[in-house]
Design an enzyme around this catalytic site. Structure first.
Site, mmCIF file in Angstrom:
data_model
loop_
_atom_site.group_PDB
_atom_site.id
_atom_site.type_symbol
_atom_site.label_atom_id
_atom_site.label_comp_id
_atom_site.label_asym_id
_atom_site.label_seq_id
_atom_site.Cartn_x
_atom_site.Cartn_y
_atom_site.Cartn_z
ATOM 1 N N ASP A 17 -4.971 3.290 -2.284
ATOM 2 C CA ASP A 17 -6.055 3.682 -1.308
ATOM 3 C C ASP A 17 -6.675 5.144 -1.773
ATOM 4 O O ASP A 17 -5.926 5.941 -1.684
ATOM 5 C CB ASP A 17 -5.756 3.810 0.058
ATOM 6 C CG ASP A 17 -5.314 2.414 0.739
ATOM 7 O OD1 ASP A 17 -6.250 1.458 0.655
ATOM 8 O OD2 ASP A 17 -4.275 2.017 1.234
ATOM 9 N N ASP A 30 -6.677 -6.115 4.740
ATOM 10 C CA ASP A 30 -5.831 -4.748 4.727
ATOM 11 C C ASP A 30 -6.099 -3.960 6.085
ATOM 12 O O ASP A 30 -6.992 -3.699 6.367
ATOM 13 C CB ASP A 30 -6.940 -3.906 3.720
ATOM 14 C CG ASP A 30 -6.166 -2.733 3.381
ATOM 15 O OD1 ASP A 30 -4.996 -2.319 3.616
ATOM 16 O OD2 ASP A 30 -7.037 -1.884 2.458
ATOM 17 N N MET A 42 -12.290 3.568 -1.556
ATOM 18 C CA MET A 42 -12.952 3.828 -0.298
ATOM 19 C C MET A 42 -13.704 5.336 -0.496
ATOM 20 O O MET A 42 -13.484 6.293 0.021
ATOM 21 C CB MET A 42 -12.088 4.282 0.930
ATOM 22 C CG MET A 42 -11.657 2.792 1.242
ATOM 23 S SD MET A 42 -10.342 2.831 2.599
ATOM 24 C CE MET A 42 -9.002 3.081 1.123
ATOM 25 N N MET A 74 -9.443 7.469 -1.582
ATOM 26 C CA MET A 74 -10.471 7.946 -0.458
ATOM 27 C C MET A 74 -10.946 9.399 -0.963
ATOM 28 O O MET A 74 -10.191 10.508 -1.395
ATOM 29 C CB MET A 74 -9.527 8.240 0.947
ATOM 30 C CG MET A 74 -9.126 6.996 1.445
ATOM 31 S SD MET A 74 -8.229 7.353 2.990
ATOM 32 C CE MET A 74 -7.381 5.725 3.164
ATOM 33 N N HIS A 82 -0.962 -1.455 -4.046
ATOM 34 C CA HIS A 82 -2.149 -1.071 -3.592
ATOM 35 C C HIS A 82 -2.582 0.456 -3.631
ATOM 36 O O HIS A 82 -1.645 1.055 -2.897
ATOM 37 C CB HIS A 82 -2.465 -1.809 -2.162
ATOM 38 C CG HIS A 82 -3.840 -1.639 -1.603
ATOM 39 N ND1 HIS A 82 -4.657 -2.612 -1.718
ATOM 40 C CD2 HIS A 82 -4.071 -0.792 -0.627
ATOM 41 C CE1 HIS A 82 -5.851 -2.264 -0.941
ATOM 42 N NE2 HIS A 82 -5.462 -1.250 -0.247
ATOM 43 N N SER A 131 0.863 -1.240 -0.063
ATOM 44 C CA SER A 131 -0.084 0.016 -0.199
ATOM 45 C C SER A 131 0.915 1.217 -0.080
ATOM 46 O O SER A 131 1.741 1.186 0.863
ATOM 47 C CB SER A 131 -0.939 0.196 1.312
ATOM 48 O OG SER A 131 -1.507 1.285 1.291
ATOM 49 N N MET A 185 -11.702 -5.922 5.872
ATOM 50 C CA MET A 185 -10.931 -4.758 6.154
ATOM 51 C C MET A 185 -10.684 -5.177 7.701
ATOM 52 O O MET A 185 -11.528 -5.498 8.485
ATOM 53 C CB MET A 185 -11.642 -3.728 6.347
ATOM 54 C CG MET A 185 -11.921 -2.678 4.969
ATOM 55 S SD MET A 185 -10.347 -2.143 4.161
ATOM 56 C CE MET A 185 -9.713 -1.285 5.611
ATOM 57 N N HIS A 209 -8.071 0.151 -4.246
ATOM 58 C CA HIS A 209 -9.304 -0.171 -3.295
ATOM 59 C C HIS A 209 -9.775 1.443 -3.110
ATOM 60 O O HIS A 209 -9.723 2.482 -2.568
ATOM 61 C CB HIS A 209 -8.409 -0.264 -1.963
ATOM 62 C CG HIS A 209 -9.241 -0.438 -0.560
ATOM 63 N ND1 HIS A 209 -8.668 -0.492 0.660
ATOM 64 C CD2 HIS A 209 -10.429 -0.487 -0.486
ATOM 65 C CE1 HIS A 209 -9.604 -0.324 1.332
ATOM 66 N NE2 HIS A 209 -10.826 -0.649 0.925
HETATM 67 C C1 DX5 Z 1 -6.645 1.883 5.389
HETATM 68 C C2 DX5 Z 1 -5.975 1.388 4.161
HETATM 69 C C3 DX5 Z 1 -4.823 0.606 4.068
HETATM 70 C C4 DX5 Z 1 -3.690 1.124 4.798
HETATM 71 C C5 DX5 Z 1 -2.987 -0.117 5.390
HETATM 72 O O1 DX5 Z 1 -7.860 2.741 5.125
HETATM 73 O O2 DX5 Z 1 -7.168 0.832 3.195
HETATM 74 O O3 DX5 Z 1 -4.438 -0.014 2.705
HETATM 75 O O4 DX5 Z 1 -2.779 1.682 3.661
HETATM 76 O O5 DX5 Z 1 -1.831 0.096 5.916
HETATM 77 P P1 DX5 Z 1 -1.213 -0.314 7.185
HETATM 78 O O6 DX5 Z 1 -0.343 -1.360 6.675
HETATM 79 O O7 DX5 Z 1 -0.310 0.897 7.472
HETATM 80 O O8 DX5 Z 1 -2.047 -0.740 8.158
HETATM 81 ZN ZN ZN Z 2 -6.485 -0.418 1.170
#
Ligand code: DX5
Ligand code: ZN
Length: 212
Positions: free
Chosen positions: A36, A172, A69, A38, A34, A9, A138, A67
Site C-alpha cells: 500500500d 481491498d 494511493m 500512500m 500487497h 497486505s 475498494m 496499490h
Molecule cells: C487501505 C489499504 C488496504 C488495507 C487493508 O487503504 O489499501 O490494503 O491494508 O487492510 P485490512 O485488511 O486491515 O482492512
Molecule cells: Zn491496498
C-alpha cells in the site's frame, strides 16, 4: 471466473520485520504480497515507496502487488517496475490519463490494475476495464488498515463481474471470513487482507478460510 487468490497486505504487519513477514506469507498459501503506497496527498497517510519493495523482493516468492494511493501515479511507474513489481494498480480518481497509464505499465513489463474508491461508480472505470488486467474495487476508504467493510460495494463487484467474466477483480479493506464469502459470491477473486491475516495465530488456516 478466475481462481481465488489471497494478497497479504503488509500495511498492518510488523514493519520492523518485513523479511520475517515475507517468509511467513510465503508459507501461508497467500500467493500475492500487497504494498500500500500512500503519498500524503491522495490520502493523508504516508507509507513506503519502491525502495521498500526492492528490499523485500529477494526474500519472497510472492507475486508483488502494488496499490498506488498517490496523486501522481505516472511518477511512480518506472520506479516500481525497476524495483520488481509484478502488478501496478492506480486510482482513476488520481491525476492521470488512465489509458496512458495502463499502456505505460504494460510497456514496463508489469500487469496493470485500475482502482476505484467505495463511492466512485463503475462507470468511471468502465472505459478502462478491457485494457487493464485487474479492477480493484475498494471496500473501505483508502488510507488505513483495520476499517469496517462497506457493504454498498458488493453491487459494484457484481456489475464489474458481469462486464468482465474472466478478469481479475480485487477487493481491498475489511476482509475477514464473513466478508470474504460475500465478495466471492459477488464475483471478486483477488482478496486483499491485512489486519485479519496478521492478527491470526495460524496464518495458513486464515488464508484457507478466506479462500473458502
Ligand atoms: C487501505 C489499504 C488496504 C488495507 C487493508 O487503504 O489499501 O490494503 O491494508 O487492510 P485490512 O485488511 O486491515 O482492512
Ligand atoms: Zn491496498
Amino acid at each position: 471466473m478466475p481462481e481465488t487468490v489471497i494478497s497479504a497486505s503488509i500495511l498492518n504487519s510488523d514493519l520492523s520485520d518485513l523479511r520475517g513477514t515475507a517468509a511467513k506469507v510465503d508459507k501461508s498459501g497467500a500467493a500475492w504480497l500487497h504494498f500500500d503506497v500512500m503519498d500524503g496527498e491522495f490520502v493523508e497517510n504516508i507509507t513506503f515507496g519502491s525502495s521498500v519493495l526492492e528490499a523485500v523482493k529477494p526474500h519472497t516468492h510472492a507475486f508483488l502487488d502494488v496499490h498506488l494511493m498517490v496523486q501522481h501515479p505516472a511518477r511512480q511507474l518506472k520506479l516500481f517496475a525497476d524495483a520488481g513489481a509484478n502488478m501496478i494498480t492506480f486510482h482513476v480518481e488520481s491525476f492521470c490519463n488512465p489509458k496512458t497509464i495502463i499502456e505505460d505499465i504494460h510497456s514496463l513489463g508489469c500487469k496493470a490494475g485500475v482502482a476505484i474508491k467505495p463511492r466512485t461508480p463503475v462507470v468511471s472505470v468502465r472505459p478502462y476495464i478491457e485494457a487493464a488486467d485487474m479492477v480493484l474495487i475498494m471496500t473501505v476508504e483508502p488510507g488505513y488498515g483495520g476499517q469496517g467493510f462497506i457493504h454498498d460495494t458488493l453491487d459494484k463487484i457484481r456489475t464489474v463481474r458481469s462486464i468482465a467474466p474472466d478478469k481479475d477483480i480485487q477487493v481491498d479493506g475489511g476482509i475477514n471470513p464473513e466478508t470474504a464469502e460475500l465478495v466471492r459470491d459477488a464475483g471478486a477473486n483477488v482478496l486483499v487482507a491485512g489486519t485479519y491475516l496478521f492478527k491470526s495465530s495460524d496464518m495458513p488456516a486464515a488464508v484457507r478460510e478466506l479462500k473458502g
